[in-house]
Design a protein around this motif. Structure first.
Motif, PDB file in Angstrom:
ATOM      1  N   SER A  61      -1.951  -6.822  -1.450  1.00 19.23           N
ATOM      2  CA  SER A  61      -1.771  -5.393  -1.733  1.00 19.23           C
ATOM      3  C   SER A  61      -2.847  -4.533  -1.085  1.00 19.23           C
ATOM      4  O   SER A  61      -2.640  -3.345  -0.879  1.00 19.23           O
ATOM      5  CB  SER A  61      -1.764  -5.160  -3.246  1.00 19.23           C
ATOM      6  OG  SER A  61      -2.973  -5.604  -3.811  1.00 19.23           O
ATOM      7  N   SER A  62      -3.976  -5.114  -0.766  1.00 20.09           N
ATOM      8  CA  SER A  62      -5.048  -4.312  -0.171  1.00 20.09           C
ATOM      9  C   SER A  62      -5.629  -5.019   1.052  1.00 20.09           C
ATOM     10  O   SER A  62      -6.823  -5.243   1.145  1.00 20.09           O
ATOM     11  CB  SER A  62      -6.150  -4.056  -1.208  1.00 20.09           C
ATOM     12  OG  SER A  62      -6.667  -5.281  -1.681  1.00 20.09           O
TER      13      SER A  62
ATOM     14  N   SER B  43      -6.907  -5.708   4.860  1.00 17.37           N
ATOM     15  CA  SER B  43      -7.725  -4.963   5.809  1.00 17.37           C
ATOM     16  C   SER B  43      -7.490  -5.516   7.203  1.00 17.37           C
ATOM     17  O   SER B  43      -7.039  -6.653   7.371  1.00 17.37           O
ATOM     18  CB  SER B  43      -9.211  -5.120   5.466  1.00 17.37           C
ATOM     19  OG  SER B  43      -9.479  -4.638   4.178  1.00 17.37           O
TER      20      SER B  43
ATOM     21  N   ASP C 142      -7.731  -9.424   8.417  1.00 19.60           N
ATOM     22  CA  ASP C 142      -7.356 -10.409   7.400  1.00 19.60           C
ATOM     23  C   ASP C 142      -6.235 -11.303   7.916  1.00 19.60           C
ATOM     24  O   ASP C 142      -5.429 -10.894   8.743  1.00 19.60           O
ATOM     25  CB  ASP C 142      -6.865  -9.726   6.123  1.00 19.60           C
ATOM     26  CG  ASP C 142      -7.985  -9.065   5.328  1.00 19.60           C
ATOM     27  OD1 ASP C 142      -9.154  -9.254   5.699  1.00 19.60           O
ATOM     28  OD2 ASP C 142      -7.667  -8.373   4.349  1.00 19.60           O
TER      29      ASP C 142
END
Length: 102
Positions: free
Chosen positions: A87-88, A90, A93
């Motif tokens: 969900s988050s 960057s 990643d």
């Protein structure tokens, strides 16, 4: 991640049965960390991640062996092993999808 774990209601009979099922998921939800030479001491369950403390190498289990996927010291981001998209995330990643429906 909490939806993947069983939480018996208060007063549930045989509460230990659903609770013990959670341990099956821990093998893939919690990263294994040890020295590279010791990875054969761990079951390479499908989706399990092994991080070698000494070499900084990352391995992913396929059910029969540990497969080298990269060196964490050289990656610009995080390695996420999950059946759902992070969900988050960057830039840099790496997401390793473990769901059976691709």
């Amino acid at each position: 991640m909490s939806e993947r774990y069983n939480t018996p209601d208060a007063g549930t009979l045989n509460w230990h049965v659903p609770l013990n099922e959670n341990f099956k998921n821990l093998g893939t939800d919690v990263e294994i960390r040890d020295d590279d030479a010791n990875k054969s001491n761990y079951d390479p369950a499908v989706g399990a991640k092994f991080f070698a403390n000494d070499t900084k190498k990352v391995y992913l289990g396929d059910g029969s062996q540990w497969n080298y996927i990269g060196d964490i010291a050289k990656l610009p981001g995080d390695v996420v092993v999950s059946d759902t998209e992070p969900s988050s995330a960057s830039v840099g990643d790496i997401w390793i999808e473990t769901s059976s429906t691709n």
